[in-house]
Design a protein around this motif. Structure first.
Motif, PDB file in Angstrom:
ATOM      1  N   CYS A  31      -5.623   3.354  -2.689  1.00  0.00           N
ATOM      2  CA  CYS A  31      -4.621   3.858  -3.622  1.00  0.00           C
ATOM      3  C   CYS A  31      -5.281   4.460  -4.866  1.00  0.00           C
ATOM      4  N   LEU A  86       0.833  -1.194   0.000  1.00  0.00           N
ATOM      5  CA  LEU A  86       0.000   0.000   0.000  1.00  0.00           C
ATOM      6  C   LEU A  86       0.872   1.250   0.000  1.00  0.00           C
ATOM      7  N   GLN A 117      -7.406  -1.628   0.440  1.00  0.00           N
ATOM      8  CA  GLN A 117      -6.137  -0.941   0.202  1.00  0.00           C
ATOM      9  C   GLN A 117      -5.977  -0.533  -1.264  1.00  0.00           C
ATOM     10  N   SER A 118      -6.360  -1.422  -2.160  1.00  0.00           N
ATOM     11  CA  SER A 118      -6.236  -1.088  -3.580  1.00  0.00           C
ATOM     12  C   SER A 118      -7.164   0.065  -3.947  1.00  0.00           C
ATOM     13  N   GLU A 156      -7.042  -6.224   1.230  1.00  0.00           N
ATOM     14  CA  GLU A 156      -6.395  -5.846  -0.020  1.00  0.00           C
ATOM     15  C   GLU A 156      -7.366  -5.115  -0.948  1.00  0.00           C
TER      16      GLU A 156
END
Length: 278
Positions: free
Chosen positions: A86, A49, A82-83, A79
């Motif tokens: 971003c 991340l 987190q993706s 995940e």
């Protein structure tokens, strides 16, 4: 010999322990043959991340592609969140704040149920994206929700910060009483947050509640005695309360602590205004 090879040669020439003699000297036997520590799964995810967020700050278009690919291979809820985190930051960097808001809200919904603090931060990011798009009412809803999530998570400093952010939006909406209530909640959540006390003092002063403002700025000064904003506000409150000597002392102290700050320029101006007229 190359520059890279030279240090290696020097290391090889150094006399060290006999590699056949067992463990390294000074290391307990139970640690001598321990393999290198492997990173935990969470550490690997945090590192990924962090790498993606740095990329989003510098090359957001590339980060968009990277985050999309990451989402396609995400192994779990964390995940996925987190993706999306971003992806949202990359969209912010590209000025696509409406899309960023939607993505941050999605990220918050995807955050693991046992990580409400992370969900709160993501909701707050959605609120800030709404604010960047001048949707004050939308930002209000999101920041209020984020504060509730932080409180449910038991993260008092985060809850206080988010209530302060909520108060700022309420002030922009001319809802001073509601902003005062939000700041009271911030102080209750974290009584050692100097920003909560400073902004409370400023708002109380603007609402002509000078007694409350004085108590609040005194607390802020205890927590952040070298903050020029605190010194400036303390002087203004003192001046409006008719305590000119205290006002001068506050402004003069600010000049000594932060002479090159923007607040110092204001303090100099106020000191001139406090000079007796001939």
């Amino acid at each position: 010999m190359t520059l890279l090879a030279a240090p290696l040669a020097i290391l090889l020439m150094q006399v060290g322990p006999n590699p056949t003699a067992g463990g390294m000297p000074g290391i307990p036997d139970e640690l001598a043959d321990r393999p290198p520590r492997e990173e935990t799964v969470d550490e690997v995810k945090r590192a990924r991340l962090g790498s993606c967020l740095r990329q989003a700050s510098s090359t957001p278009n590339e980060a968009l592609d990277y985050a999309q690919r990451w989402r396609e291979t995400a192994a779990d809820e964390l995940e996925m969140a987190q993706s999306a985190h971003c992806l949202g930051l990359a969209l912010v960097r590209l000025g696509r704040t409406a899309e960023a808001r939607e993505i941050f809200e999605l990220a918050s919904a995807e955050a693991p149920a046992d990580n409400l603090a992370y969900a709160a931060r993501l909701t707050a990011m959605a609120g800030n994206a709404a604010l960047a798009g001048e949707d004050l009412e939308g930002a209000l809803v999101l920041l209020d929700r984020a504060g509730g999530q932080a409180q449910a998570a038991g993260d008092s400093p985060l809850a206080a910060d988010l209530r302060v952010d909520l108060a700022r939006v309420l002030v922009r909406l001319d809802r001073a009483d509601d902003a005062a209530s939000a700041l009271a909640e911030a102080r209750e959540a974290d009584g050692d947050d100097p920003q909560a006390w400073l902004l409370s003092a400023t708002l109380s002063r603007r609402m002509s509640r000078l007694g409350e403002a004085q108590q609040q700025i005194e607390r802020a000064a205890l927590l952040a005695p070298r903050d020029p904003m605190v010194g400036l506000e303390a002087g203004v409150i003192a001046a409006l309360s008719g305590r000119e000597a205290d006002a001068r002392a506050s402004f003069q102290s600010l000049l000594e602590v932060a002479p090159d700050s923007p607040q110092a320029e204001q303090a100099r101006s106020y000191l001139e205004q406090l000079e007796p007229q001939e």
